[in-house]
Motif scaffolding. Structure first.
Motif, PDB file in Angstrom:
ATOM      1  N   VAL A  34     -23.276 -57.197  -7.537  1.00  0.00           N
ATOM      2  CA  VAL A  34     -24.567 -57.431  -8.175  1.00  0.00           C
ATOM      3  C   VAL A  34     -25.669 -56.883  -7.271  1.00  0.00           C
ATOM      4  O   VAL A  34     -25.651 -57.074  -6.052  1.00  0.00           O
ATOM      5  N   MET A  35     -26.608 -56.177  -7.861  1.00  0.00           N
ATOM      6  CA  MET A  35     -27.652 -55.501  -7.093  1.00  0.00           C
ATOM      7  C   MET A  35     -28.882 -56.407  -6.956  1.00  0.00           C
ATOM      8  O   MET A  35     -29.590 -56.671  -7.940  1.00  0.00           O
ATOM      9  N   LEU A  36     -29.115 -56.884  -5.735  1.00  0.00           N
ATOM     10  CA  LEU A  36     -30.196 -57.820  -5.451  1.00  0.00           C
ATOM     11  C   LEU A  36     -31.244 -57.134  -4.574  1.00  0.00           C
ATOM     12  O   LEU A  36     -30.934 -56.657  -3.470  1.00  0.00           O
ATOM     13  N   LYS A  37     -32.450 -57.110  -5.036  1.00  0.00           N
ATOM     14  CA  LYS A  37     -33.518 -56.378  -4.360  1.00  0.00           C
ATOM     15  C   LYS A  37     -33.736 -56.879  -2.934  1.00  0.00           C
ATOM     16  O   LYS A  37     -33.998 -58.069  -2.700  1.00  0.00           O
ATOM     17  N   GLY A  38     -33.595 -55.952  -1.974  1.00  0.00           N
ATOM     18  CA  GLY A  38     -33.849 -56.273  -0.576  1.00  0.00           C
ATOM     19  C   GLY A  38     -32.807 -57.156   0.066  1.00  0.00           C
ATOM     20  O   GLY A  38     -32.971 -57.560   1.222  1.00  0.00           O
ATOM     21  N   PRO A  68     -26.764 -54.594 -12.317  1.00  0.00           N
ATOM     22  CA  PRO A  68     -28.171 -54.992 -12.150  1.00  0.00           C
ATOM     23  C   PRO A  68     -28.300 -56.500 -12.346  1.00  0.00           C
ATOM     24  O   PRO A  68     -27.775 -57.055 -13.314  1.00  0.00           O
ATOM     25  N   PHE A  69     -28.961 -57.159 -11.413  1.00  0.00           N
ATOM     26  CA  PHE A  69     -29.084 -58.611 -11.470  1.00  0.00           C
ATOM     27  C   PHE A  69     -29.769 -59.033 -12.762  1.00  0.00           C
ATOM     28  O   PHE A  69     -30.801 -58.491 -13.150  1.00  0.00           O
ATOM     29  N   ASN A  70     -29.162 -60.019 -13.420  1.00  0.00           N
ATOM     30  CA  ASN A  70     -29.716 -60.556 -14.660  1.00  0.00           C
ATOM     31  C   ASN A  70     -30.465 -61.850 -14.358  1.00  0.00           C
ATOM     32  O   ASN A  70     -29.856 -62.837 -13.948  1.00  0.00           O
ATOM     33  N   PRO A  71     -31.776 -61.865 -14.518  1.00  0.00           N
ATOM     34  CA  PRO A  71     -32.557 -63.045 -14.137  1.00  0.00           C
ATOM     35  C   PRO A  71     -32.274 -64.233 -15.037  1.00  0.00           C
ATOM     36  O   PRO A  71     -31.877 -64.091 -16.188  1.00  0.00           O
ATOM     37  N   TRP A  72     -32.490 -65.418 -14.480  1.00  0.00           N
ATOM     38  CA  TRP A  72     -32.355 -66.653 -15.246  1.00  0.00           C
ATOM     39  C   TRP A  72     -33.390 -67.642 -14.735  1.00  0.00           C
ATOM     40  O   TRP A  72     -33.903 -67.498 -13.624  1.00  0.00           O
ATOM     41  N   THR A 130     -34.320 -68.810 -10.761  1.00  0.00           N
ATOM     42  CA  THR A 130     -33.755 -68.008  -9.684  1.00  0.00           C
ATOM     43  C   THR A 130     -34.844 -67.448  -8.775  1.00  0.00           C
ATOM     44  O   THR A 130     -35.974 -67.213  -9.212  1.00  0.00           O
ATOM     45  N   THR A 131     -34.498 -67.230  -7.510  1.00  0.00           N
ATOM     46  CA  THR A 131     -35.437 -66.619  -6.560  1.00  0.00           C
ATOM     47  C   THR A 131     -35.108 -65.154  -6.308  1.00  0.00           C
ATOM     48  O   THR A 131     -35.824 -64.485  -5.557  1.00  0.00           O
ATOM     49  N   TYR A 132     -34.029 -64.669  -6.916  1.00  0.00           N
ATOM     50  CA  TYR A 132     -33.617 -63.287  -6.686  1.00  0.00           C
ATOM     51  C   TYR A 132     -34.255 -62.358  -7.713  1.00  0.00           C
ATOM     52  O   TYR A 132     -34.609 -62.760  -8.819  1.00  0.00           O
ATOM     53  N   GLU A 133     -34.368 -61.070  -7.315  1.00  0.00           N
ATOM     54  CA  GLU A 133     -34.869 -60.036  -8.202  1.00  0.00           C
ATOM     55  C   GLU A 133     -33.848 -58.916  -8.289  1.00  0.00           C
ATOM     56  O   GLU A 133     -33.060 -58.692  -7.365  1.00  0.00           O
ATOM     57  N   CYS A 134     -33.888 -58.194  -9.393  1.00  0.00           N
ATOM     58  CA  CYS A 134     -33.011 -57.042  -9.552  1.00  0.00           C
ATOM     59  C   CYS A 134     -33.514 -55.886  -8.683  1.00  0.00           C
ATOM     60  O   CYS A 134     -34.727 -55.658  -8.558  1.00  0.00           O
ATOM     61  N   SER A 135     -32.582 -55.169  -8.085  1.00  0.00           N
ATOM     62  CA  SER A 135     -32.939 -53.989  -7.287  1.00  0.00           C
ATOM     63  C   SER A 135     -33.701 -52.981  -8.140  1.00  0.00           C
ATOM     64  O   SER A 135     -33.496 -52.881  -9.356  1.00  0.00           O
ATOM     65  N   ASP A 136     -34.579 -52.223  -7.504  1.00  0.00           N
ATOM     66  CA  ASP A 136     -35.267 -51.144  -8.199  1.00  0.00           C
ATOM     67  C   ASP A 136     -34.237 -50.108  -8.647  1.00  0.00           C
ATOM     68  O   ASP A 136     -33.192 -49.917  -8.007  1.00  0.00           O
ATOM     69  N   TRP A 137     -34.550 -49.430  -9.737  1.00  0.00           N
ATOM     70  CA  TRP A 137     -33.588 -48.458 -10.276  1.00  0.00           C
ATOM     71  C   TRP A 137     -33.285 -47.350  -9.278  1.00  0.00           C
ATOM     72  O   TRP A 137     -32.153 -46.877  -9.169  1.00  0.00           O
ATOM     73  N   GLU A 138     -34.276 -46.945  -8.510  1.00  0.00           N
ATOM     74  CA  GLU A 138     -34.050 -45.898  -7.514  1.00  0.00           C
ATOM     75  C   GLU A 138     -33.029 -46.358  -6.477  1.00  0.00           C
ATOM     76  O   GLU A 138     -32.161 -45.575  -6.045  1.00  0.00           O
ATOM     77  N   ALA A 139     -33.095 -47.614  -6.075  1.00  0.00           N
ATOM     78  CA  ALA A 139     -32.144 -48.142  -5.090  1.00  0.00           C
ATOM     79  C   ALA A 139     -30.733 -48.203  -5.679  1.00  0.00           C
ATOM     80  O   ALA A 139     -29.744 -47.908  -4.992  1.00  0.00           O
ATOM     81  N   ILE A 140     -30.640 -48.589  -6.956  1.00  0.00           N
ATOM     82  CA  ILE A 140     -29.330 -48.654  -7.612  1.00  0.00           C
ATOM     83  C   ILE A 140     -28.718 -47.259  -7.707  1.00  0.00           C
ATOM     84  O   ILE A 140     -27.535 -47.052  -7.408  1.00  0.00           O
ATOM     85  N   GLU A 141     -29.533 -46.271  -8.093  1.00  0.00           N
ATOM     86  CA  GLU A 141     -29.029 -44.899  -8.201  1.00  0.00           C
ATOM     87  C   GLU A 141     -28.587 -44.363  -6.850  1.00  0.00           C
ATOM     88  O   GLU A 141     -27.543 -43.708  -6.741  1.00  0.00           O
ATOM     89  N   SER A 142     -29.358 -44.631  -5.819  1.00  0.00           N
ATOM     90  CA  SER A 142     -29.000 -44.157  -4.473  1.00  0.00           C
ATOM     91  C   SER A 142     -27.704 -44.788  -4.004  1.00  0.00           C
ATOM     92  O   SER A 142     -26.825 -44.109  -3.450  1.00  0.00           O
TER      93      SER A 142
END
Length: 404
Positions: free
Chosen positions: A307-311, A337-341, A344-356
């Motif tokens: 799961v891709m978690l921003k930062g 990509p992280f699915n918010p609920w 939650t305190t987590y955020e989904c990673s930016d698309w650029e980070a996921i692609e990289s």
């Protein structure tokens, strides 16, 4: 726009009589025992089991009356003692992308902590695509793992599901999707085209940790994959685990499904937070068990879910470490990509980070698809499942209290 349908009915506060024993979900051995219990001679049982198996699992029969190659006397006897009833569908939600989520109520179990005679509830999710339909099923009511990013993990474990209750989830889905002979498929969502089963793939990625309910999951895989009944190939059945290491080998030997690992981190210190089970079975032990998984090969790769978690876990350095950790394991990596609920305190990673991240993994020779979020609008996406059990039970208890 998503749709939701409340299909529940008020449950009686007191169950007046013991219900008939359900046959739905039973193994061949259990069906033989049920026949023996009502006096079917042992010499006939193998034939009768084959007949029942065909009607229950291949035809989707909901009444003994339709079993025309079974004698009227035996049909009447079966109807007196047993039932083919399904779990009750309490609510059905249809996402704008065609994903469906059903909240189903199971028959009351002695281990259930229920109010007013209600049984436990679990959620089932159906994800349609042009060439397949994937059903996400549950193995427990609630969960013990408390993974930090997972909504499902915030619900306490109530109990394990029986193998019959696991199988029944597939039967319910096929009923609702018109996936049995003579039934009509719904027209308000994407269903695979004519000539293919609406449900072609099964993933144990719903509520619960499947390997903490090993025996029931093993038996359910056997029933689901039986070629004379539900006929879902073991190569199209995937069991996902957060890493219950001692049961990974037995799963491959005794059940033979595809294996998925909820990985989500490449360092023990971070995985201890995201997936607390890692404190008991750290990465080195988990990956060793994956290398030894029976049947793993380039044709039967192990899926690692990340799961891709921003930062948190989405840096290029972590992508390179993931490649290093998986060296020598026939693997593919599902980037989620992280699915918010709510809460939650987590955020989904930016698309650029996921692609990289994906590019680094792909260039190292691993398939690294980014899972398209499905059913987010009905909280049916990965990590979002959480049954309405607590709310429904509270509602039932208020009704009981008001009448008191």
């Amino acid at each position: 726009m998503s749709l939701a349908f409340d299909l529940s009915q008020a449950a009686p506060a007191i169950v007046a009589a013991l219900p008939k024993t359900p046959l739905l979900g039973l193994t061949r051995v259990e069906l033989a025992e049920a026949l023996g219990a009502v006096g079917v001679p042992e010499r006939e049982r193998k034939m009768r089991v084959a007949q029942l198996w065909h009607w229950i699992y291949f035809q989707g029969a909901q009444s003994f009356d339709v079993m025309l190659n079974v004698s009227k006397v035996l049909r009447a006897t079966l109807a007196d003692h047993y039932t083919l009833a399904r779990p009750d569908v309490v609510t059905e939600q249809v996402s704008k992308d065609g994903t469906r989520k059903w909240l189903v109520r199971l028959a009351p179990n002695k281990l259930d902590r229920t109010a007013g005679g209600l049984g436990s509830e679990v959620e089932i999710v159906y994800i349609p695509e042009n060439d397949r339909g994937t059903l996400c099923i549950s193995s427990q009511v609630g969960c013990t793992l408390s993974c930090a990013f997972c909504h499902t993990g915030t619900q306490k474990l109530v109990r394990n599901l029986s193998s019959a209750e696991i199988v029944a989830q597939l039967v319910v889905a096929r009923d609702r999707l018109g996936d049995y002979p003579g039934l009509t498929a719904p027209t308000d969502g994407l269903i695979p085209g004519e000539g293919s089963r609406a449900v072609s793939n099964i993933v144990f990625m719903g509520m619960g940790e499947p390997l903490y309910n090993f025996d029931a999951v093993r038996e359910a895989v056997g029933v689901i994959s039986d070629g004379d009944g539900l006929t879902v190939s073991r190569r199209r059945i995937t069991v996902s685990t957060a890493g219950v290491v001692p049961q990974i080998g037995p799963l491959g030997r005794d059940a033979g499904p595809m294996l998925a690992i909820s990985l989500h981190a490449v360092r023990d210190d971070l995985r201890d937070v995201l997936v607390p089970l890692n404190k008991k079975y750290p990465l080195a032990e988990l990956l060793a068990a994956c290398r030894d998984y029976p049947g793993a090969s380039n044709a039967r790769r192990i899926t690692f879910e990340y799961v891709m978690l921003k930062g948190i876990n989405d840096s290029a350095a972590e992508a390179r470490e993931l490649v290093r950790l998986l060296k020598g394991i026939p693997a593919k990596i599902n980037l989620i990509p992280f699915n918010p609920w709510p809460g939650t305190t987590y955020e989904c990673s930016d698309w650029e980070a996921i692609e990289s991240f994906s590019d680094i993994v792909f260039n190292a020779g691993y398939a690294s698809p980014v899972r398209t979020p499905r059913g987010r609008d009905i909280l049916a996406a990965c990590g979002q499942l959480k049954s309405e059990t607590e709310k429904l039970r509270a509602r039932a208890q208020w009704a009981v209290d008001d009448e008191a």
